[in-house]
Write a protein that holds these residues in place. Structure first.
Motif: not given
Length: 459
Positions: A121-150
């Motif tokens: 996600i951070a580095g924009c990964s792709i592969e040979s199904m990207s002609f249908r789906q884009g990158g890995f991020h484009d197949t993701c549904l939700e994230y949990e994120v910890i901020t720098a403040k916790g």
């Protein structure tokens, strides 16, 4: 409930206990961030080596570390909804080994086994199904994120959508991804690959466009061996195979492409067919491969490079880079490449424009009409003395309205960088998730710190 992959993969704990353990890990990281005394900068410690190109003077090695190594569990595989929920330090090898027994795999599986979900996600990964789906991020549904403040945030395309979109390509500068849920696709046991040879880029692109518009192919990538030889690798899931090749250590998949018109691989082996190298595999001799080939792969090479940094080049490093070129401008770019660079093969991955990413500027998108990009990857090109090929590529990409990933050497000046990457949307999220710049900003991290230029000991 505990389940274990029949292929020897990781145990997957889908119980409430697993979620409680995850929450305890997240709470510990958040507490560490809230209670920290130093001013930074800080970066992340992971169990797998980073898949960015190792650099000799990278000042990030001296950063304060936030240890994310134990965020390495698959939390749930929903075989009905076809999703997987996991922590970010899980590798794609572990995911595939856990989902494949259910006849499921991620849509996008990067080529190296030890690339992690968070890194993709951070580095924009792709592969040979990207002609249908884009990158890995484009197949993701939700994230949990910890901020720098916790603070712990949750985001998706509907809930906090700007944070969700800006995590893509952020290289760990906006916060810590601590959990994600992504889509899976049904697969068959084998992949049949048909290698279509084209003597011109025009014919090669016509082949790509045909498969992009036609619903038949499951996978699509290719290799450009020179101005008059292009091979398009078209993959289809199949239930049976008359033979299979695994390309483990004596032979290399990339070397088979110009030699074979057809190939069959077990699905697992297809997904990681480039694990030993995308275009150039070492050692080259059969004797050396028999002795050492099993131990030389992406993980071992990266671990060695990151451990023995004094062996990395002081100047003129070999060129390893992914560039994204609009489909309609590919002929212009490749004419320039054949004339000025002429290093082959070039890996080609067609990439569908699934959305206008918020992390690129509106000006960059304004003239863009193409529904498809070509990701063109160059590996191991020697730099001629007196030239900065990385900078030449950056300049040419601006001419054809292309862009590049930031995993390698970057020589943008700050003004040019922020004319491509969207400073407004980036800062809008940065002020929420890292207002004190603990994790550095994107330009400083990828263009200055990576080269050691933000350090008093800069070379």
């Amino acid at each position: 409930m505990l389940t274990e992959s029949v292929t020897g993969g990781p145990r997957v704990d889908t119980s409430s206990r697993a979620e409680a353990l995850h929450e305890a890990k997240v709470a510990a990281i958040a507490r560490q961030l809230r209670q920290r005394k130093g001013k930074g900068p800080a970066s992340f410690k992971k169990k797998s080596p980073p898949h960015s190109v190792p650099k000799r003077f990278d000042s990030r090695r001296r950063d304060e570390k936030v240890d994310l190594s134990d965020l390495d569990q698959i939390l749930d595989i929903d075989t009905v909804g076809m999703t997987c929920t996991a922590e970010p330090a899980v590798t794609f090898d572990e995911v595939v080994r856990a989902t494949l027994p259910h006849g499921l795999i991620p849509y996008i599986v990067p080529e190296h086994k030890t690339i992690t979900l968070g890194g993709a996600i951070a580095g924009c990964s792709i592969e040979s199904m990207s002609f249908r789906q884009g990158g890995f991020h484009d197949t993701c549904l939700e994230y949990e994120v910890i901020t720098a403040k916790g603070e712990v945030l949750r985001c998706s395309p509907r809930e906090d959508p700007l944070l969700f979109e800006m995590m893509h390509g952020s290289f760990g500068t906006l916060g810590i991804l601590s959990k994600l849920r992504f889509k899976l696709v049904r697969c068959a046991p084998f992949v049949r690959v048909t290698n279509e040879t084209h003597d011109s880029l025009e014919s090669f692109q016509q082949g790509i466009w045909h498969h992009f518009q036609d619903a038949g192919a499951d996978y699509l990538d290719g290799q450009i061996f020179g101005p008059t030889k292009h091979v398009l690798c078209v993959g289809h899931f199949v239930d049976r195979a008359p033979y299979v090749h695994k390309y483990d250590w004596l032979t290399a998949y990339c070397e088979s492409i110009p030699r074979r018109a057809e190939d069959y691989l077990p699905t697992y082996d297809y997904l990681f067919r480039y694990n030993r190298g995308v275009t150039h595999v070492k050692p080259k001799s059969l004797v050396a491969r028999a002795l050492f080939g099993k131990f030389i792969h992406s993980d071992s090479v990266l671990r060695t490079a990151n451990r023995f940094t004094q062996l990395l080049p002081k100047k003129d490093p070999p060129v390893i880079v992914d560039v994204f070129v609009p489909f309609s401008r590919a002929a212009e770019f490749m004419d320039w490449y054949h004339r000025e660079m002429a290093h082959y093969p070039v890996w080609c991955v067609p990439f569908k424009r699934t959305r206008d990413y918020e992390w690129l500027t509106p000006q960059w998108w304004s003239g863009m009409k193409d529904p498809l990009f070509l990701d063109l990857a160059v590996y191991g090109m020697p730099q001629p003395k007196g030239r900065n090929v990385y900078k030449e590529l950056e300049d040419e990409l601006q001419r054809v309205n292309g862009t590049k990933t930031l995993i390698s050497y970057n020589y943008y000046d700050e003004e040019t960088f922020w004319s491509l990457w969207n400073k407004d949307t980036y800062q809008a999220v940065k002020q929420r998730t890292d207002p004190d710049n603990l994790f550095r900003d994107l330009y400083t991290k990828t263009c200055k710190a990576a080269l050691g230029l933000d350090s008093p000991r800069a070379h």
